[in-house]
Motif scaffolding. Structure first.
Motif, PDB file in Angstrom:
ATOM      1  N   SER A   1      -5.899   8.451   5.141  1.00  0.00           N
ATOM      2  CA  SER A   1      -7.264   9.357   4.808  1.00  0.00           C
ATOM      3  C   SER A   1      -7.307  10.523   5.789  1.00  0.00           C
ATOM      4  O   SER A   1      -7.361  11.586   5.394  1.00  0.00           O
ATOM      5  CB  SER A   1      -8.745   9.006   5.856  1.00  0.00           C
ATOM      6  N   PHE A   2      -6.404  10.605   6.786  1.00  0.00           N
ATOM      7  CA  PHE A   2      -5.450  12.443   7.228  1.00  0.00           C
ATOM      8  C   PHE A   2      -4.189  12.726   6.362  1.00  0.00           C
ATOM      9  O   PHE A   2      -4.838  14.167   6.564  1.00  0.00           O
ATOM     10  CB  PHE A   2      -4.675  11.707   8.504  1.00  0.00           C
ATOM     11  N   TYR A   3      -3.471  12.425   5.892  1.00  0.00           N
ATOM     12  CA  TYR A   3      -2.537  13.004   5.476  1.00  0.00           C
ATOM     13  C   TYR A   3      -3.450  13.300   4.105  1.00  0.00           C
ATOM     14  O   TYR A   3      -3.625  13.301   2.793  1.00  0.00           O
ATOM     15  CB  TYR A   3      -2.004  11.912   4.554  1.00  0.00           C
TER      16      TYR A   3
ATOM     17  N   MET B   1       1.013  -1.516   0.050  1.00  0.00           N
ATOM     18  CA  MET B   1      -0.024   0.352  -0.316  1.00  0.00           C
ATOM     19  C   MET B   1       0.713   1.487   0.110  1.00  0.00           C
ATOM     20  O   MET B   1       1.780   1.259   0.137  1.00  0.00           O
ATOM     21  CB  MET B   1      -0.857  -0.109   1.396  1.00  0.00           C
ATOM     22  N   PRO B   2       0.254   2.370  -0.383  1.00  0.00           N
ATOM     23  CA  PRO B   2       0.957   3.615  -0.796  1.00  0.00           C
ATOM     24  C   PRO B   2      -0.033   4.251   1.148  1.00  0.00           C
ATOM     25  O   PRO B   2      -0.320   3.850   1.988  1.00  0.00           O
ATOM     26  CB  PRO B   2      -0.044   4.560  -1.398  1.00  0.00           C
ATOM     27  N   CYS B   3       1.722   4.749   1.680  1.00  0.00           N
ATOM     28  CA  CYS B   3       1.950   5.360   2.556  1.00  0.00           C
ATOM     29  C   CYS B   3       2.866   6.623   2.016  1.00  0.00           C
ATOM     30  O   CYS B   3       3.365   6.608   1.568  1.00  0.00           O
ATOM     31  CB  CYS B   3       2.661   4.669   3.662  1.00  0.00           C
ATOM     32  N   PRO B   4       2.218   7.569   3.419  1.00  0.00           N
ATOM     33  CA  PRO B   4       3.383   8.857   3.124  1.00  0.00           C
ATOM     34  C   PRO B   4       4.667   8.106   3.435  1.00  0.00           C
ATOM     35  O   PRO B   4       5.366   7.700   4.373  1.00  0.00           O
ATOM     36  CB  PRO B   4       2.626   9.298   4.740  1.00  0.00           C
TER      37      PRO B   4
ATOM     38  N   GLN C   1       4.171   7.300  10.405  1.00  0.00           N
ATOM     39  CA  GLN C   1       4.361   6.531  11.908  1.00  0.00           C
ATOM     40  C   GLN C   1       2.662   7.133  12.204  1.00  0.00           C
ATOM     41  O   GLN C   1       2.039   5.431  12.310  1.00  0.00           O
ATOM     42  CB  GLN C   1       5.247   7.007  13.240  1.00  0.00           C
ATOM     43  N   VAL C   2       2.103   7.341  11.673  1.00  0.00           N
ATOM     44  CA  VAL C   2       0.781   8.043  11.820  1.00  0.00           C
ATOM     45  C   VAL C   2       0.098   7.203  10.856  1.00  0.00           C
ATOM     46  O   VAL C   2      -1.116   6.440  12.037  1.00  0.00           O
ATOM     47  CB  VAL C   2       0.590   9.617  11.637  1.00  0.00           C
ATOM     48  N   PHE C   3       0.513   7.088  10.063  1.00  0.00           N
ATOM     49  CA  PHE C   3      -0.222   6.066   8.832  1.00  0.00           C
ATOM     50  C   PHE C   3      -0.070   4.750   9.594  1.00  0.00           C
ATOM     51  O   PHE C   3      -1.372   3.822   9.715  1.00  0.00           O
ATOM     52  CB  PHE C   3       0.241   6.253   7.776  1.00  0.00           C
ATOM     53  N   ILE C   4       0.963   4.061  10.126  1.00  0.00           N
ATOM     54  CA  ILE C   4       0.789   2.439  10.524  1.00  0.00           C
ATOM     55  C   ILE C   4       0.255   2.310  11.379  1.00  0.00           C
ATOM     56  O   ILE C   4      -0.877   1.649  11.872  1.00  0.00           O
ATOM     57  CB  ILE C   4       1.997   2.588  10.825  1.00  0.00           C
ATOM     58  N   ASN C   5      -0.081   3.276  12.578  1.00  0.00           N
ATOM     59  CA  ASN C   5      -0.468   2.797  14.207  1.00  0.00           C
ATOM     60  C   ASN C   5      -2.231   3.265  13.921  1.00  0.00           C
ATOM     61  O   ASN C   5      -3.465   2.476  13.507  1.00  0.00           O
ATOM     62  CB  ASN C   5      -0.811   4.778  15.186  1.00  0.00           C
ATOM     63  N   ASN C   6      -2.610   3.793  12.538  1.00  0.00           N
ATOM     64  CA  ASN C   6      -3.946   3.899  11.725  1.00  0.00           C
ATOM     65  C   ASN C   6      -4.470   2.269  11.355  1.00  0.00           C
ATOM     66  O   ASN C   6      -5.155   2.128  11.782  1.00  0.00           O
ATOM     67  CB  ASN C   6      -4.062   4.983  11.039  1.00  0.00           C
ATOM     68  N   TYR C   7      -3.367   1.736  10.491  1.00  0.00           N
ATOM     69  CA  TYR C   7      -3.817   0.621   9.857  1.00  0.00           C
ATOM     70  C   TYR C   7      -3.599  -0.309  10.873  1.00  0.00           C
ATOM     71  O   TYR C   7      -4.474  -1.405  10.921  1.00  0.00           O
ATOM     72  CB  TYR C   7      -2.173   0.803   8.812  1.00  0.00           C
ATOM     73  N   LEU C   8      -3.286  -0.464  12.179  1.00  0.00           N
ATOM     74  CA  LEU C   8      -2.717  -1.113  12.782  1.00  0.00           C
ATOM     75  C   LEU C   8      -4.991  -1.231  13.511  1.00  0.00           C
ATOM     76  O   LEU C   8      -4.774  -2.446  13.591  1.00  0.00           O
ATOM     77  CB  LEU C   8      -1.712  -0.452  14.181  1.00  0.00           C
ATOM     78  N   GLN C   9      -4.722  -0.289  13.817  1.00  0.00           N
ATOM     79  CA  GLN C   9      -6.322   0.164  14.404  1.00  0.00           C
ATOM     80  C   GLN C   9      -7.579  -0.416  12.954  1.00  0.00           C
ATOM     81  O   GLN C   9      -8.394  -1.118  13.943  1.00  0.00           O
ATOM     82  CB  GLN C   9      -6.444   1.445  15.056  1.00  0.00           C
ATOM     83  N   SER C  10      -7.802  -0.255  12.563  1.00  0.00           N
ATOM     84  CA  SER C  10      -7.795   0.225  11.683  1.00  0.00           C
ATOM     85  C   SER C  10      -8.167  -1.478  10.343  1.00  0.00           C
ATOM     86  O   SER C  10      -9.494  -1.973   9.756  1.00  0.00           O
ATOM     87  CB  SER C  10      -8.191   1.192  10.127  1.00  0.00           C
ATOM     88  N   LYS C  11      -7.576  -1.894  10.055  1.00  0.00           N
ATOM     89  CA  LYS C  11      -6.668  -2.888   9.229  1.00  0.00           C
ATOM     90  C   LYS C  11      -7.491  -2.166   8.156  1.00  0.00           C
ATOM     91  O   LYS C  11      -7.673  -3.177   7.194  1.00  0.00           O
ATOM     92  CB  LYS C  11      -7.215  -4.523   9.589  1.00  0.00           C
ATOM     93  N   ASN C  12      -7.547  -1.221   7.574  1.00  0.00           N
ATOM     94  CA  ASN C  12      -8.176  -0.838   6.233  1.00  0.00           C
ATOM     95  C   ASN C  12      -7.286   0.745   6.074  1.00  0.00           C
ATOM     96  O   ASN C  12      -6.868   1.178   6.434  1.00  0.00           O
ATOM     97  CB  ASN C  12      -9.297  -0.356   6.422  1.00  0.00           C
ATOM     98  N   LYS C  13      -6.156   0.223   4.530  1.00  0.00           N
ATOM     99  CA  LYS C  13      -5.685   1.117   4.201  1.00  0.00           C
ATOM    100  C   LYS C  13      -5.782   2.620   4.098  1.00  0.00           C
ATOM    101  O   LYS C  13      -4.952   3.353   3.823  1.00  0.00           O
ATOM    102  CB  LYS C  13      -4.484   0.347   2.611  1.00  0.00           C
TER     103      LYS C  13
END
Length: 112
Positions: free
Chosen positions: A67-69, A40-43, A50-62
């Motif tokens: 969405s914050f970025y 997946m794309p990430c910032p 790191q914010v993206f990774i934490n978000n992904y760990l919580q939601s399991k949805n890329k």
């Protein structure tokens, strides 16, 4: 090796090129057996990544995770979880994966 960021379009194209890795084993120096869950794309920047990774760990949805970025510089990562315990995970940027596994691939070279 200096890494350049990708545009979102480039990152999405790379993800598509490597989507066959999903559900394959991912070996690292660890006692865990990892399975690639997503490419997946990430910032690009580490703080936003790191914010993206934490978000992904919580939601399991890329899509939810990114969405914050609001930036325009992206990287691509492989995200893998332990087959028996989602609390154990790892990720690696796609260029490191390619280099470490001898994969031949021509990455786009965007300059911002």
């Amino acid at each position: 090796m200096k890494l350049n960021s990708f545009t979102l379009a480039e990152a999405l194209e790379i993800c598509e090129d490597f989507e066959d890795l999903i559900d394959t084993d991912f070996n690292v120096d660890s006692p865990f057996e990892f399975l690639i869950r997503d490419v997946m794309p990430c910032p690009f920047g580490e703080e936003d990544k790191q914010v993206f990774i934490n978000n992904y760990l919580q939601s399991k949805n890329k899509e939810d995770a990114i969405s914050f970025y609001k930036g325009n510089e992206f990287d691509v990562i492989l995200f893998a979880f332990d087959e028996t315990d989602d609390a154990n995970f790892t990720y690696v940027n796609i260029r490191s994966y390619v280099e470490n596994n001898g994969v031949r691939y021509n990455f786009p070279t965007s300059d911002f």
